[in-house]
Each structure stands twice: as C-alpha cells, then as structure tokens.
Design a protein around this motif. Structure first.
Motif, PDB file in Angstrom:
ATOM      1  N   GLU A 445       0.829  -1.210   0.000  1.00  0.00           N
ATOM      2  CA  GLU A 445       0.000   0.000   0.000  1.00  0.00           C
ATOM      3  C   GLU A 445       0.852   1.244   0.000  1.00  0.00           C
ATOM      4  O   GLU A 445       0.527   2.251  -0.624  1.00  0.00           O
ATOM      5  CB  GLU A 445      -0.931   0.004   1.222  1.00  0.00           C
ATOM      6  N   LYS A 446       1.985   1.159   0.726  1.00  0.00           N
ATOM      7  CA  LYS A 446       2.876   2.318   0.751  1.00  0.00           C
ATOM      8  C   LYS A 446       3.410   2.588  -0.655  1.00  0.00           C
ATOM      9  O   LYS A 446       3.440   3.728  -1.099  1.00  0.00           O
ATOM     10  CB  LYS A 446       4.055   2.059   1.700  1.00  0.00           C
ATOM     11  N   ARG A 448       2.066   1.697  -3.486  1.00  0.00           N
ATOM     12  CA  ARG A 448       0.984   2.066  -4.408  1.00  0.00           C
ATOM     13  C   ARG A 448       0.636   3.532  -4.294  1.00  0.00           C
ATOM     14  O   ARG A 448       0.369   4.208  -5.264  1.00  0.00           O
ATOM     15  CB  ARG A 448      -0.240   1.193  -4.100  1.00  0.00           C
ATOM     16  N   HIS A 449       0.622   4.007  -3.049  1.00  0.00           N
ATOM     17  CA  HIS A 449       0.214   5.397  -2.856  1.00  0.00           C
ATOM     18  C   HIS A 449       1.399   6.291  -2.549  1.00  0.00           C
ATOM     19  O   HIS A 449       1.268   7.277  -1.837  1.00  0.00           O
ATOM     20  CB  HIS A 449      -0.780   5.473  -1.691  1.00  0.00           C
ATOM     21  N   ARG A 450       2.567   5.909  -3.084  1.00  0.00           N
ATOM     22  CA  ARG A 450       3.781   6.639  -2.728  1.00  0.00           C
ATOM     23  C   ARG A 450       3.667   8.106  -3.056  1.00  0.00           C
ATOM     24  O   ARG A 450       4.014   8.969  -2.252  1.00  0.00           O
ATOM     25  CB  ARG A 450       4.965   6.021  -3.463  1.00  0.00           C
ATOM     26  N   LYS A 451       3.145   8.391  -4.256  1.00  0.00           N
ATOM     27  CA  LYS A 451       3.068   9.809  -4.665  1.00  0.00           C
ATOM     28  C   LYS A 451       2.236  10.606  -3.684  1.00  0.00           C
ATOM     29  O   LYS A 451       2.610  11.705  -3.257  1.00  0.00           O
ATOM     30  CB  LYS A 451       2.440   9.893  -6.071  1.00  0.00           C
ATOM     31  N   LEU A 452       1.100  10.033  -3.333  1.00  0.00           N
ATOM     32  CA  LEU A 452       0.188  10.731  -2.431  1.00  0.00           C
ATOM     33  C   LEU A 452       0.858  10.985  -1.083  1.00  0.00           C
ATOM     34  O   LEU A 452       0.772  12.077  -0.510  1.00  0.00           O
ATOM     35  CB  LEU A 452      -1.068   9.872  -2.238  1.00  0.00           C
ATOM     36  N   GLU A 487      -8.154  14.007  -2.524  1.00  0.00           N
ATOM     37  CA  GLU A 487      -6.878  13.481  -2.047  1.00  0.00           C
ATOM     38  C   GLU A 487      -6.858  13.434  -0.534  1.00  0.00           C
ATOM     39  O   GLU A 487      -6.337  12.488   0.070  1.00  0.00           O
ATOM     40  CB  GLU A 487      -5.734  14.354  -2.560  1.00  0.00           C
ATOM     41  N   GLN A 490      -8.656  10.445   0.549  1.00  0.00           N
ATOM     42  CA  GLN A 490      -7.858   9.248   0.311  1.00  0.00           C
ATOM     43  C   GLN A 490      -6.800   9.082   1.376  1.00  0.00           C
ATOM     44  O   GLN A 490      -6.565   7.985   1.897  1.00  0.00           O
ATOM     45  CB  GLN A 490      -7.178   9.334  -1.054  1.00  0.00           C
ATOM     46  N   ILE A 491      -6.154  10.214   1.680  1.00  0.00           N
ATOM     47  CA  ILE A 491      -5.096  10.171   2.697  1.00  0.00           C
ATOM     48  C   ILE A 491      -5.676   9.697   4.029  1.00  0.00           C
ATOM     49  O   ILE A 491      -5.071   8.893   4.735  1.00  0.00           O
ATOM     50  CB  ILE A 491      -4.444  11.564   2.857  1.00  0.00           C
ATOM     51  N   LEU A 494      -6.261   6.067   3.915  1.00  0.00           N
ATOM     52  CA  LEU A 494      -4.973   5.367   3.941  1.00  0.00           C
ATOM     53  C   LEU A 494      -4.410   5.329   5.352  1.00  0.00           C
ATOM     54  O   LEU A 494      -3.939   4.288   5.833  1.00  0.00           O
ATOM     55  CB  LEU A 494      -4.003   6.075   3.000  1.00  0.00           C
TER      56      LEU A 494
END
Lengths: 546, 334
Positions: A445-446, A448-452, A487, A490-491, A494
């Motif tokens: 998951e980290k 996958r959502h690295r950009k975010l 976003e 989403q954050i 996450l």
C-alpha cells in the motif's frame, strides 16, 4: 524453523536495514550455516567492504554470532546467523512502550537508542539521549544528564539492561562475554574529566545554541570496555506478567489483578523462568497497603482463596509460613493462557461446536470418531467435518490401535487425541504467516500510494516551517489547499488503514510472544507419545492432577 | 444288538399285544414324569435304564408321539457326543400352542428363533446373531422371521446409531433407550434444535445467577463465587417448570447438557458432598457456575487472515496474495 518463520525473520531484517546487503548476507548465512569471511565473499555478489560492514552491523545487534573454528586449529572466525534473535525485532515496539510506562520519557529513549544500535557504552548513550531530548524540545532542567543517569541506573538494577565485556583472551575474535550477576549492576564510574566534559557540553548547549564550539578532543570516559545491551528475556518476562494480570482481571475482578501484579513484582528480585520464589501473605499485604489499595486482611485472604483456584491453578499455596506462602507456576500459567488462545482460535475459525469437541477430547484423553459423535450432542456429519478440519490444522493427532497384527482399516480403532504442543506449533506458524502477510500488504500500500504520501509529507513540512516562522493563517490555508478534497479523503482512508494494520501487528506480537514462551518452557516435556497400559494411565492421571 | 432285537420284535409285539394297549399311554406319562424329575434333560441311557421292560421300538414310538405333541424337546447333548437328551417343554408358554397351528418343519425353527428373540429382552437380537446361533441358512431364516412377524409375535426395530441395522424383539416389548437414543432422539433423528435451546436456557440461568451474586456481594470475592453456584437438581426443576420440553427431563439428561456447556467453556463444575437441605439426595452433588472467558478473543483472529478459508493457498506471488486479498480489502475499506 518453518518457511514462514524464516520468511518473517528476513522481512523484519529487511525492514530494519533497508539496504539489501544485510538481508542477502543473512539469508546466505542462514542457508549455509556458520561460514568464515572468505567463503561469504566468494559466494555473495557484493563487494567485500560492503559485506564486512553489514556483518559488523549485524554482529553489533547480535543477529550474527562469531565463534572460533574449533575443528581446524586455524584462527578462523565463523559467522552464524541467529534466527531466534531476528524474531526479537518483532517485539521492539513493545519493549520501548514498556520502558516508557515504567521509566518515563528518559527510559523510552534509552531503550530506543540501544535497540537501534545494538550495543553501546554508557557514556555515548547518555550523550545521545540527552541530545535527542533537547532536540525534542524538552526542558533541560527536568531532563538533565543526572536524571538520565538515574534512569539508566534503575533500568540496570531492574535487569532490563545487560552488561557486556569484550573477551580479552581471544583478541582476534570479537566475542563478548556476558557478565555474571554480581557484576551486572555495577554502573561504571565515569572519570571526572569525562563528567566535566559532559556537563560543560550541557551548559554550552543551553547558553549558546548557535555558537561555534571549539574543537576539544573528547576525553576518555573510563568505561571504554564496558558495553550495555537490552536484556530481552527480562522484557519478555514483564510482558508475560502483564498477560497474566490481564487474565486474572477478566476472570475475577480488578482487585485480583492488582494482587497478582504485586505478587509478580515481589518475585522479580530473583527471576526464574519456571517458578517464582515463595511469597508470604504478610509481604503481599504490606506491599498492597503501600501501593494504596485498601484491602483488609480478611478480604485479601478471601481473594487469595479465589485466585488460587483460577487460571489453570497457576498460583499455588505451598505452605503456611507467614500466614500463607504462595508461588506462581509459570508453566501452568503459560499453558492456561495458550489454551485460551487456541480455544479462541478454534471458536472463531470453526465454530463453537468444534471447540466443544476439542475440549471434550482434552478431558477424555482419546476418543474414536463414533464416540465423539455420540458425546458431543452434535449432528454426526457436522462432528465428522469439525474433527477432520481440526486434524488437518494440526490441533488433533490420530492414533491407530489395531485389533489384529495387520493394520486392516476395518479392524483397527482410530483414536483422536489433543496435542497441545503440536497445536501451539501450528498456531505459531499461522501467526508468523499472518504477520508476514500484514507486513507485505503494508509495504504494497505504501508503494501504491507513494506519490500521495510524498505529497502529503511535503505539505506537512511546509506547514510546519510556516508555523515556526509565524506566517498568516491565509498562507497556511493556501498550502493546505494543494491537496484536493478527494486526495485528503484518500489520505485519511490510507492513514486509517495503516493504523489498523499496525494495531493488528502489535496485538499479534503479544500472541507470538506468549506462544514462543510456552514452547520454550515446555521443550523439556516431550509431546505425548503413544501410551498404553495401566502404568502409563496412572502416570497420566498423576500428571493431570499435579 | 439291534438286529437281534429286530428279529425278536415281532415275537415281542405279539406277546405283549394285550399289554400294549395301555402300555404306550402309561409309558408316555412315565417318560413325562421322568422328564419332570430331570428338568435339564433325560438321556437315552437313563430312559433305557428306567424302562427295562419296554422295547426300544415302544420307547421310540412313545418318544415320537410326545415330540409331536410338543410335550418334550429333543436336544443334542453337549457333554457326551452323539447322545440325545429329552427335555420337558414348558407348557406355560401360551404362544407355543399358537405355533403348532402352523405345523410342518418350520415349526421347530420358528420356535427356536422365537426363543432366541425372547431371551434378548428389550435389547433385541440382530439377524446375524440368530444365524450364528441357529446355523440356519439365510433364506430359511428370512422366511421364519417373516412368518413370525406376520403373526405379530416379533417386530423389527431400527437402531438409531446404525440406520441399516435391524434388531428383532418380542412384539410387546418397548425398545431399550440405547437403541432409540433416549431423550434426544425422536423418530430416529437427533434433535439438534432441542438440544441447542436447552443449552442456551441453562447458560442463561447460570448467567443470571452469576449476575445476582455480583450484585449481592460486590466486595467479597469468596461469597460471590460460592453464591453463584447452582446444583444440577435445582436446574432440572427450573427447566421442567419452564416447560420447554414435552417430556420431563431427568438429572442425567441435564447433566449431559451441562457437560456440553463446560466443553464450550462457559461454565465450570465442582462436586461437593451432600447438602443437608435436600433429603432425597445421594452422597454427591454437582454444582455449576457460569464463568467469564479468560480471553475475549485472541489477536490471531482479530485480522482476516485468522479466519481466512484459503489461508493455505496464500503466497507471496500467485493468484492469492496479501496484496490483492479481497478479505484484506474489505477489512481496510479499500
């Protein structure tokens, strides 16, 4: 030593040392056993310098053990990977938390530093902790060097830290010997120059934070050869005690939990893995009243009465000196607690009917399929299903008793038996795999959502620096708006997910610790072999009674 | 010996013709008297010795007549090989007379089979056992059993444990509880629902008792513990009063239900010596108490992997991995 065990150990090492060299070296050593340095360099595809560095780091953490090659008289040093120690990494978070609860912020930092660095001298440790405290913005008068030293002393006297010396007899091998118990609590006295240096540093820091320091050669502190490391066994014993107290609290009530806590604390003086020393009633009463719990002697006596008959009878009254002497039997305590874990596992995974069958088998010894169906008051087909799925999972074992000499299936009895040792092994394996799964998902998951995540971190850093410079609220709001509402949502999701995973991992480490302690304490007792005959039955009855 | 007898026979019969009118009847009653004296059986030798004046032909004919009248039985001696015993037949056996109505060679077999079924009492006897004891062939035995069944003398009862197995017992007998299963079986089926309801009720009663004891003694753990116990006899009374079951349950039944609750981990049991209040008590009494769990739930099952049905197929890479696991997705709200 199952696949999952090893897989988890390497995941943990990969987590702790993010560059891949340590993981590679460790996995190679694990596969091949103890090897000298030359062999490792030849086979592993990394530069010798890197390998040497990683071995050094791992050795500092006790993950790699050095021993001398006794077979050939050469002075070769063999490096062996310790799988057991690798799994202790799981419990780092819990140890730090324990230290925080018992010794405050200072204790937490001391333990954290030691865990991150393996072994350290006391002087370096004190300096580092002090610097960290100051950086975190703590008040230097409250958390002075002196107070840190006091915390250190108390940690050592409670055996949470262990003292180590370098073995002088074999100068070419960096073997350390652990100190005998008499030396264990001796804090090295720092030389006066060393102390002055530290104090002057402290004063300098508080007065001139930005001033340039004159380069003073660091003096000797007097404890060059004395190292300290974290005593894991002591932490594990503490965590085990916590579990036991928790069990008593939920079974009886909170007062009983407090009483058990005082008992265990009194027994901490001489730690022994199997049984504690005898504790007299008078001691308990004294300590309880000192701790502020208002219990009269009679009430306490009644509580002791009730406590001795609970949780697998782990607290035993062994005599009447001092109005009653009590002992805590850890083997029984651990087996009671692990049984509770296994029962909960069976109840959730297969249903309460399966648990019923398991408990029935445990009480009656061995039963055949037909007897189980009759006694359990469950549908015969369902009973069969439960028994076989538990058998596949390793909770039950099958025993064949043949009527004739050949094991003709129509003429043999098939008995199912409960084997706690095997059950714990399979549950432990399950937990290891679950742990690896959770870690893998976290990592995924980290990624996958690295950009975010990166974006969010940058925004937070900007906001933090703006706040320090006392910028307007408008500017801060502008920066916050870099993240769109989607976003932000989403954050949030996450973050919640990560929290959930981490919480699950933390709770899982408790179970893993308990199961491992149970296995190590019962290694001396072999799992049940096939026992038939009158004498064996009598022996078994005695075993269950005692 | 036989031939000499045979030769002398005509002369014997001619000479004793006048006496032979009442001799056979007398002989028969004498034989019967002798049989009554020896209820275990009279051997041929004893008969020979007692009736020396009677010829073997007369004796044999008398015996045959008695056998056909079903007054005595012909048995093979187990102690001496090859000799026969004559045993008086129990004439109080009313059904014996009804069998004779049928007549023929099957009579004997039916009688034997009937005797075996009768001996088995309320447990009944399995067909294979009858076969081993009588050494009759399958078909003949089947015919015999069918005829006995049609005469409503015996009946077949299906066992609840092995559904294919049939045991035979006398028509009037009520089958033993071990075959019908007892209280928990109705129509050869296990009443899981009934057992479950009883289970829950008992658990609830004991829980209420525990709560009451906590309310009464908040400060005294020992009294709390002792007052939360309930005996099995009290529970039986309460359950019967509640009227859940159509039949009234015994202490034994309730104890087996309570045993399942112990195995569930919800209650615990102690045995004490007889209490003085209850007069019709035995020497022991069982007390039960509701207990709280030591552990609410193990952390192993607090995440989806603990109860995952495909746990064994999950690997680092493959169809089922933690990275794409649907259970984890649901758990994390993804």
């Amino acid at each position: 030593m199952t696949t999952h065990h090893i897989g988890l150990a390497f995941d943990l090492i990969g987590d702790l040392f993010p560059d891949g060299t340590s993981k590679e070296v460790a996995s190679y050593l694990n596969r091949k056993g103890p090897l000298p340095f030359g062999a490792i360099v030849r086979e592993v595809n990394l530069s010798a310098v890197n390998i040497a560095r990683s071995i050094a780091t791992l050795a500092m953490h006790d993950l790699i053990e050095c021993s001398s090659d006794n077979r050939s008289d050469s002075k070769r040093v063999l490096y062996a990977f310790s799988l057991q120690r690798a799994l202790y990494i799981l419990h780092y978070a819990k140890c730090i938390h324990c230290a925080r609860q018992l010794y405050g912020f200072d204790g937490e930092l001391i333990i954290e530093e030691l865990l991150l660095n393996g072994k350290q001298r006391m002087s370096t440790l004190l300096i580092k902790v002090y610097e960290r405290l100051i950086k975190a913005g703590k008040d230097p008068t409250v958390h002075s060097l002196q107070s840190i030293k006091e915390t250190f002393k108390s940690l050592v006297s409670a055996h949470f830290l262990q003292r180590i010396l370098i073995d002088e007899t074999k100068p070419h091998i960096p073997i350390t010997i652990e100190e005998t118990s008499t030396n264990l609590v001796q804090i090295p006295e720092l030389t006066p120059e060393g102390w002055k240096y530290l104090i002057s540093n402290q004063q300098e820091d508080s007065n001139e934070p930005a001033a340039k320091k004159i380069k003073v050669p660091t003096p000797t502190f007097g404890d060059e050869k004395i190292f300290w490391k974290v005593n894991f066994q002591r932490f594990f014993a503490h965590l085990r005690d916590q579990e036991l107290i928790h069990a008593f609290t939920s079974r009886i009530d909170s007062n009983a939990g407090e009483i058990v806590r005082t008992m265990l604390r009194l027994a901490e003086i001489k730690p022994n893995p199997e049984r504690t020393i005898s504790i007299s009633f008078i001691d308990i009463a004294k300590t309880i009243s000192a701790a502020g719990l208002q219990l009269t002697d009679e009430t306490l006596q009644k509580y002791m009465n009730v406590i001795t008959s609970d949780v697998n009878n782990c607290i035993i009254k062994i005599g009447d000196q001092g109005r009653g002497t009590y002992e805590v039997d850890f083997q029984k305590a651990l087996s009671g607690l692990t049984k509770a874990h296994i029962q909960s596992f069976l109840r959730e995974r297969y249903g309460s009917n399966a648990l019923r069958i398991y408990n029935m088998l445990e009480e009656r010894g061995c039963l055949s399929q037909k007897q189980i169906e009759d006694m359990a008051m469950i549908n015969a087909k369902e009973a069969q299903q439960y028994v076989y799925s538990m058998f596949i999972d390793g909770m039950l074992t099958l025993e064949e008793l043949s009527k004739a000499n050949d094991f003709n299936p129509t003429r043999t009895f098939y008995f199912f038996r409960v084997n706690l040792y095997n059950g714990v092994l399979s549950l432990l394996d399950h937990s290891y795999k679950t742990m690896s799964n959770l870690m893998q998902r976290h990592q995924f998951e980290k990624e996958r959502h690295r950009k975010l995540i990166d974006k969010r971190d940058k925004v937070e850093a900007i906001i933090h620096s703006l706040r320090e410079q006392n910028a307007d609220d408008e500017q801060i709001k502008e920066v916050e708006d870099i993240l769109s509402p989607i976003e932000k949502e989403q954050i949030q999701k996450l973050d919640a997910a990560f929290r959930k995973i981490e919480l699950a991992q933390l709770q899982l480490t408790e179970t893993i610790l308990l199961l491992e302690m149970f296995l190590s304490i019962s290694k001396s007792v072999a799992p049940a072999q096939k026992k038939t005959g009158g004498r064996a039955v009598a022996a078994k009855l005695l075993e269950t009674r005692s | 010996m036989a031939s000499s007898h045979a030769k002398s026979e005509p002369m014997d019969t001619s000479t004793s013709l006048e006496t032979s009118d009442f001799n056979p009847v007398n002989l028969e009653s004498d034989i019967i008297q002798l049989c009554l004296q020896f209820p275990n059986g009279v051997t041929d030798k004893i008969l020979e010795n007692s009736f020396r004046n009677v010829t073997i032909q007369q004796r044999v004919s008398a015996l045959n007549r008695l056998l056909s009248l079903n007054k005595i039985d012909l048995l093979k001696s187990s102690t001496e090989q090859g000799t026969f015993l004559y045993r008086i037949r129990d004439t109080t056996n009313v059904s014996g007379s009804s069998i004779t109505i049928g007549g023929g060679a099957t009579d004997q077999m039916e009688r034997v089979v009937y005797q075996l079924v009768k001996e088995s009492g309320t447990l009944g006897i399995w067909m294979r056992d009858i076969r081993t004891k009588t050494k009759l062939s399958q078909t003949i035995l089947n015919k015999t059993l069918k005829s006995l069944e049609s005469k409503k003398l015996i009946k077949a009862v299906k066992s609840v444990h092995a559904s294919k197995k049939k045991v035979y017992m006398l028509y009037e007998m009520t089958p033993d509880p071990s075959i019908t299963g007892g209280t928990w079986y109705s129509d050869h089926e296990f009443e899981a629902e009934f057992v479950r309801v009883l289970n829950e009720q008992c658990a609830r009663l004991l829980d209420e008792q525990l709560e009451e004891s906590i309310r009464k003694f908040p400060n005294d753990p020992f009294l709390r513990r002792t007052s939360s116990f309930m005996s099995s006899t009290d529970l039986v009374k309460l359950i019967n009063e509640m009227g859940i079951a159509t039949v009234s349950l015994t202490v034994q039944d309730i104890e087996s239900i309570l045993y399942t609750l112990i195995c569930d981990g919800k209650i615990e049991k102690t045995t004490v010596a007889a209490s003085t209040t209850n007069t019709d008590n035995g020497t022991k009494q069982n007390l039960y108490r509701s207990v709280k769990f030591m552990l609410e739930s193990s952390p192993v099952v607090r995440n989806p992997c603990g109860i995952c049905p495909v746990f064994k197929d999950c690997h680092d890479d493959g169809l089922i991995t933690p990275e794409t696991c649907i259970y984890l997705n649901k758990w994390l709200d993804f």
